[in-house]
Design a protein around this motif. Structure first.
Motif, mmCIF file in Angstrom:
data_model
loop_
_atom_site.group_PDB
_atom_site.id
_atom_site.type_symbol
_atom_site.label_atom_id
_atom_site.label_comp_id
_atom_site.label_asym_id
_atom_site.label_seq_id
_atom_site.Cartn_x
_atom_site.Cartn_y
_atom_site.Cartn_z
ATOM 1 N N ASN A 1 4.740 9.285 -10.029
ATOM 2 C CA ASN A 1 4.189 9.445 -11.375
ATOM 3 C C ASN A 1 3.592 10.827 -11.579
ATOM 4 O OD1 ASN A 1 4.878 6.809 -12.026
ATOM 5 N ND2 ASN A 1 2.905 5.977 -11.344
ATOM 6 N N ILE A 2 2.980 11.341 -10.522
ATOM 7 C CA ILE A 2 2.397 12.688 -10.629
ATOM 8 C C ILE A 2 3.489 13.735 -10.825
ATOM 9 C CG2 ILE A 2 1.134 14.463 -9.357
ATOM 10 C CD1 ILE A 2 -0.477 12.180 -8.055
ATOM 11 N N VAL A 3 4.547 13.611 -9.981
ATOM 12 C CA VAL A 3 5.653 14.576 -10.067
ATOM 13 C C VAL A 3 6.353 14.475 -11.428
ATOM 14 C CG1 VAL A 3 7.899 15.183 -9.109
ATOM 15 C CG2 VAL A 3 5.999 14.642 -7.570
ATOM 16 N N THR A 4 6.573 13.247 -11.898
ATOM 17 C CA THR A 4 7.224 13.054 -13.192
ATOM 18 C C THR A 4 6.407 13.687 -14.316
ATOM 19 O OG1 THR A 4 8.144 10.950 -12.407
ATOM 20 C CG2 THR A 4 8.136 11.329 -14.787
ATOM 21 N N TYR B 1 0.839 -1.207 0.000
ATOM 22 C CA TYR B 1 0.000 0.000 0.000
ATOM 23 C C TYR B 1 0.875 1.258 0.000
ATOM 24 C CZ TYR B 1 -3.185 3.599 1.646
ATOM 25 O OH TYR B 1 -3.899 4.757 1.784
ATOM 26 N N LYS B 2 1.882 1.258 0.886
ATOM 27 C CA LYS B 2 2.773 2.427 0.965
ATOM 28 C C LYS B 2 3.562 2.614 -0.340
ATOM 29 C CE LYS B 2 3.356 2.162 5.980
ATOM 30 N NZ LYS B 2 4.310 1.915 7.095
ATOM 31 N N GLU B 3 3.987 1.488 -0.919
ATOM 32 C CA GLU B 3 4.737 1.574 -2.170
ATOM 33 C C GLU B 3 3.876 2.126 -3.301
ATOM 34 O OE1 GLU B 3 7.324 -1.383 -5.107
ATOM 35 O OE2 GLU B 3 6.702 -2.058 -3.110
ATOM 36 N N SER B 4 2.611 1.732 -3.338
ATOM 37 C CA SER B 4 1.713 2.236 -4.380
ATOM 38 C C SER B 4 1.478 3.740 -4.223
ATOM 39 C CB SER B 4 0.379 1.477 -4.341
ATOM 40 O OG SER B 4 -0.269 1.689 -3.106
ATOM 41 N N ILE B 5 1.408 4.179 -2.937
ATOM 42 C CA ILE B 5 1.242 5.613 -2.688
ATOM 43 C C ILE B 5 2.466 6.372 -3.213
ATOM 44 C CG2 ILE B 5 1.064 7.383 -0.900
ATOM 45 C CD1 ILE B 5 -1.525 5.891 -1.343
ATOM 46 N N ARG B 6 3.678 5.841 -2.904
ATOM 47 C CA ARG B 6 4.910 6.506 -3.353
ATOM 48 C C ARG B 6 4.980 6.536 -4.884
ATOM 49 N NH1 ARG B 6 7.335 3.662 1.032
ATOM 50 N NH2 ARG B 6 7.979 2.011 -0.400
ATOM 51 N N ASN B 7 4.642 5.406 -5.509
ATOM 52 C CA ASN B 7 4.686 5.346 -6.967
ATOM 53 C C ASN B 7 3.693 6.308 -7.597
ATOM 54 O OD1 ASN B 7 6.686 3.400 -6.919
ATOM 55 N ND2 ASN B 7 5.258 1.670 -7.062
ATOM 56 N N GLY B 8 2.544 6.435 -6.949
ATOM 57 C CA GLY B 8 1.540 7.363 -7.460
ATOM 58 C C GLY B 8 2.034 8.791 -7.395
#
Length: 322
Positions: A47-50, A37-44
């Motif tokens: 992706n937004i920042v990128t 769950y935490k990893e998906s939050i970080r990836n999200g």
């Protein structure tokens, strides 16, 4: 009634095989569930920042293109606009102005340049680079004649330690045969001809350094400077390691120092009247002795110096006397 069917699944986080309680279970433990769950939050967030960075980059490129088009439409631009136009920093702009002599004008505290002049200089530089690339590479010169060390020593009256310095400083080509070095005849003759050694064959009378000091009242340093500056032909005696200088060349140059205009250089005035430079300049200022800037040298009137110091060096004094 409880379900007794065992459902094997693979944990989506750690990849281990586990027995799932239901068909929808995705993780082997609560810890894996939390980590995923935490990893998906970080990836999200990543992706937004990128995506934001990419959009910002596109916007900047669009703005820079618009700004370049705006600069191209102007006749005169400032240094900031010039740095954008060339795609370099402001420090490089100053370097280009100095290196390529780019004309500029000052308006108040601002520097402006003509954009068409920048285009002309850049096009000229590009053409020169293309011309260099198109020119064929020159083939290396083929050398066939070589001197041995002994032949050079006998011909030009020098020792090997001096020859070693000469060939190293001037990159004289050489070949090694059976452990012995042989140097290019063309390059050796060219160097010694430039230094005046070839004239030594026709010279019969020579001065030692002590002779020049005594006759012309010069210091050892002044003698070396004079002979080097005027490229006086010289040779070295094998016995005693004494350097001899052509008497004719020294006398001709020394006697020609006082020409029809009656002026000599400051070092020659120091040698003539046996004083230092400060004394010469001081007397010129105190007694209004005429002096002229001739290139990087200052020449002084001999007549004015003689009124202050007397006749001076007799060997030079007799030249051009009425």
């Amino acid at each position: 009634m409880s379900n007794k069917v065992k459902i094997e699944r693979i944990c989506e986080h750690c990849g281990k095989i586990f027995i799932a309680q239901t068909c929808k279970t995705r993780f082997c433990s609560k810890a894996c569930n939390s980590k995923h769950y935490k990893e998906s939050i970080r990836n999200g967030r990543y992706n937004i920042v990128t995506k934001e960075v990419k959009e910002e980059r596109k916007q900047r490129i669009k703005l820079s293109v618009d700004e370049v088009e705006f600069i191209q439409a102007k006749e005169f631009i400032n240094l900031k606009q010039l740095s954008i136009y060339l795609g370099v920093c402001r420090k490089s702009v100053y370097t280009y102005i100095r290196k390529y002599s780019i004309p500029f004008s000052r308006i108040g505290g601002r520097i402006i340049v003509e954009r068409n002049e920048i285009d002309r200089i850049m096009n000229k530089l590009i053409q020169s680079i293309q011309t260099k690339q198109e020119n064929p590479i020159k083939t290396l010169e083929r050398l066939t004649d070589f001197y041995s060390v002994k032949e050079i020593e006998e011909k030009y009256h020098i020792k090997y330690n001096r020859l070693y310095v000469i060939v190293k400083e001037n990159d004289v080509p050489f070949v090694t045969i059976a452990g012995h070095k042989y140097y290019s005849v063309k390059h050796i003759d060219k160097y010694f001809l430039k230094m005046g050694y070839m004239e030594a064959k026709e010279i019969t009378e020579w001065y030692t350094i002590e002779d020049i000091q005594k006759i012309y009242r010069m210091t050892v340093k002044a003698v070396h400077s004079f002979t080097s500056r005027h490229k006086i032909p010289k040779k070295k005696e094998k016995t005693g390691n004494i350097t001899l200088y052509s008497k004719k060349h020294v006398d001709d140059i020394k006697n020609a120092q006082i020409g029809e205009d009656g002026y000599i250089t400051i070092p020659e005035a120091c040698a003539m009247f046996n004083v230092d430079r400060d004394t010469i300049y001081n007397r010129c200022q105190s007694y209004n002795i005429p002096k002229i800037n001739k290139g990087k040298f200052v020449i002084v009137s001999v007549e004015g110096l003689r009124k202050v110091f007397g006749t001076g060096n007799i060997a030079i004094n007799n030249v051009n006397e009425q």
